[in-house]
Design a protein around this motif. Structure first.
Motif, mmCIF file in Angstrom:
data_model
loop_
_atom_site.group_PDB
_atom_site.id
_atom_site.type_symbol
_atom_site.label_atom_id
_atom_site.label_comp_id
_atom_site.label_asym_id
_atom_site.label_seq_id
_atom_site.Cartn_x
_atom_site.Cartn_y
_atom_site.Cartn_z
ATOM 1 N N UNK A 34 0.838 -1.199 0.000
ATOM 2 C CA UNK A 34 0.000 0.000 0.000
ATOM 3 C C UNK A 34 0.875 1.252 0.000
ATOM 4 N N UNK A 35 0.616 2.199 -0.884
ATOM 5 C CA UNK A 35 1.436 3.418 -0.929
ATOM 6 C C UNK A 35 1.230 4.287 0.313
ATOM 7 N N UNK A 36 2.266 5.019 0.626
ATOM 8 C CA UNK A 36 2.185 5.988 1.712
ATOM 9 C C UNK A 36 1.524 7.254 1.191
ATOM 10 N N UNK A 37 0.549 7.779 1.926
ATOM 11 C CA UNK A 37 -0.138 8.992 1.489
ATOM 12 C C UNK A 37 -1.553 9.047 2.018
ATOM 13 N N UNK A 38 -2.370 9.879 1.380
ATOM 14 C CA UNK A 38 -3.756 10.098 1.797
ATOM 15 C C UNK A 38 -4.684 9.202 0.997
ATOM 16 N N UNK A 39 -5.462 8.406 1.702
ATOM 17 C CA UNK A 39 -6.402 7.527 1.020
ATOM 18 C C UNK A 39 -7.551 8.353 0.451
ATOM 19 N N UNK A 40 -7.873 8.130 -0.830
ATOM 20 C CA UNK A 40 -8.856 8.966 -1.521
ATOM 21 C C UNK A 40 -9.826 8.130 -2.351
ATOM 22 N N UNK A 83 3.176 1.803 2.965
ATOM 23 C CA UNK A 83 2.511 1.982 4.257
ATOM 24 C C UNK A 83 1.784 0.679 4.592
ATOM 25 N N UNK A 84 2.543 -0.393 4.672
ATOM 26 C CA UNK A 84 1.976 -1.692 4.991
ATOM 27 C C UNK A 84 1.707 -2.524 3.748
ATOM 28 N N UNK A 85 1.297 -3.777 3.979
ATOM 29 C CA UNK A 85 0.941 -4.700 2.902
ATOM 30 C C UNK A 85 -0.539 -5.043 3.011
ATOM 31 N N UNK A 86 -1.245 -4.956 1.888
ATOM 32 C CA UNK A 86 -2.644 -5.355 1.812
ATOM 33 C C UNK A 86 -2.730 -6.724 1.152
ATOM 34 N N UNK A 95 7.341 3.032 7.822
ATOM 35 C CA UNK A 95 8.314 3.740 8.666
ATOM 36 C C UNK A 95 7.669 4.387 9.879
ATOM 37 N N UNK A 96 6.339 4.564 9.869
ATOM 38 C CA UNK A 96 5.658 5.187 11.001
ATOM 39 C C UNK A 96 5.080 4.154 11.964
ATOM 40 N N UNK A 97 5.288 2.877 11.693
ATOM 41 C CA UNK A 97 4.713 1.842 12.544
ATOM 42 C C UNK A 97 5.446 1.798 13.886
ATOM 43 N N UNK A 98 4.695 1.912 14.956
ATOM 44 C CA UNK A 98 5.272 1.833 16.299
ATOM 45 C C UNK A 98 4.251 1.227 17.247
ATOM 46 N N UNK A 99 4.738 0.553 18.258
ATOM 47 C CA UNK A 99 3.886 -0.128 19.233
ATOM 48 C C UNK A 99 4.239 0.385 20.619
ATOM 49 N N UNK A 100 3.251 0.707 21.466
ATOM 50 C CA UNK A 100 3.546 1.144 22.827
ATOM 51 C C UNK A 100 4.381 0.111 23.576
ATOM 52 N N UNK A 101 5.367 0.579 24.324
ATOM 53 C CA UNK A 101 6.292 -0.309 25.016
ATOM 54 C C UNK A 101 5.639 -0.933 26.250
ATOM 55 N N UNK A 102 5.680 -2.265 26.321
ATOM 56 C CA UNK A 102 5.173 -2.964 27.495
ATOM 57 C C UNK A 102 6.094 -2.737 28.692
ATOM 58 N N UNK A 103 7.413 -2.707 28.440
ATOM 59 C CA UNK A 103 8.375 -2.529 29.520
ATOM 60 C C UNK A 103 8.216 -1.176 30.206
ATOM 61 N N UNK A 104 7.869 -0.145 29.415
ATOM 62 C CA UNK A 104 7.672 1.186 29.977
ATOM 63 C C UNK A 104 6.224 1.460 30.347
#
Length: 352
Positions: free
Chosen positions: A68-74, A182-185, A212-221
């Motif tokens: 999936x391309x990075x950008x605004x879905x339209x 921006x991910x794989x569909x 590149x914007x994928x992030x997950x909240x840290x369980x350790x913190x």
């Protein structure tokens, strides 16, 4: 969908002479939010919403992989000689003249706008021919064939790969893609185009390599997951307490604040063992009300996907490779049977 969205504001409110300037300003703001919310609800219901990929399908070889391309879905609409790109909230991204056909009827395409190009993900309508009931195999074949015929500047189809080892590696490596990912569909080849609610026929998967914007909240913190949920009436009998629900109506938690039913807001969640089949609810903390331009809460599969990553139990790319097939990595044209079935559906839509 092809008619322009009219923002009808009731001007009679402005004629109330006894209204003070402060209340008048508030009333105008509320009216603008109402208009924005109606537009978002309307346009977001016209576009496909994928589920998040939680496990590899048994028939994985019968799916396509689409970076999936990075950008605004339209939603790209060609009608009456002009082409308009609208976001899922109804905002117009741009309006221009293109070679997309609009006779005998409009063309409606799902796309991603990266700031200069429209990358076409799917085709819902082409020159008045409705493709909603056609399988993805035929829709992709039709889309690539027709776009090649019109040679439209700044409008191109996304890259498509088969779900085998070489195809998945090509989509994952980003070696020859003309756009950022921006991910794989993943599309079921026989799946119809389903609007609005999340569909299991299209699924989204991400990690830090393909987004590149994928992030997950840290369980350790002890960082919470922040998600959008809707305030709803409790489905339990003899219970008037409000609850928080996902897009697919899964009850996630009791509502921690006194918020009106129907409110869409962001909340903090802390659960490690979240499951879409859970029978107990979580604890939630109110963060803020969502923008009126957002029409829907997050889905239960999205919550499950991120909680699985937070608990160090993600669905990895290696797991996707485990169901490889021996086909070519390039996009394969549909079988004669699939093409004939798609054309039969098209002929039926024309006859009606």
């Amino acid at each position: 969908i092809i008619s322009s969205y009219e923002e009808d504001v009731d001007d009679s409110m402005q004629d109330e002479e006894e209204m003070c300037p402060i209340s008048n300003t508030k009333q105008k703001r509320l009216e603008r939010e109402k208009i924005a919310r109606r537009a978002a609800e309307r346009w977001s219901s016209e576009i496909l919403t994928p589920e998040w990929l939680l496990e590899v399908p048994e028939n994985f070889a019968e799916w396509y992989c689409v970076p999936r391309p990075e950008g605004t879905r339209c939603i790209l609409i060609a009608n009456a000689g002009r082409t308009i790109g609208r976001t899922a909230s109804g905002d117009i991204v741009c309006e221009f003249i293109s070679k997309l056909p609009f006779k005998p009827g409009p063309s409606i395409l799902e796309s991603v706008f990266d700031g200069s190009n429209f990358w076409i993900l799917d085709c819902m309508v082409w020159a008045g021919h409705r493709l909603y009931e056609c399988g993805a195999e035929f829709r992709f074949y039709w889309l690539r064939t027709k776009l090649a015929e019109v040679h439209t500047t700044n409008i191109d189809a996304v890259q498509i790969f088969d779900c085998n080892a070489s195809g998945l590696c090509a989509a994952y490596s980003d070696a020859e893609l003309p756009y950022r990912r921006d991910g794989l569909l993943f599309y079921d080849k026989q799946g119809h185009y389903s609007r609005g609610m999340p569909t299991p026929l299209v699924r989204l998967w991400k990690d830090t390599t393909v987004c590149k914007y994928f992030s997950v909240p840290s369980k350790e913190q002890n960082e919470p997951l922040i998600c959008a949920l809707r305030v709803s009436s409790s489905p339990a009998e003899n219970n008037d307490d409000a609850v928080l629900t996902t897009l697919d109506d899964l009850v996630v938690a009791p509502c921690p604040e006194s918020l009106p039913i129907g409110t869409l807001a962001r909340f903090e969640l802390w659960e490690d063992d979240y499951s879409v089949h859970r029978t107990t609810t979580l604890a939630a903390k109110f963060v803020a009300v969502c923008s009126p331009k957002r029409a829907a809460p997050d889905s239960s599969t999205k919550l499950h996907f991120f909680f699985s990553h937070r608990a160090n139990r993600p669905l990895t790319f290696e797991a996707l490779l485990a169901r490889e097939s021996s086909s070519s990595s390039s996009f394969t044209l549909p079988s004669n049977e699939a093409s004939e079935q798609g054309e039969d559906i098209l002929n039926s839509s024309l006859a009606s």
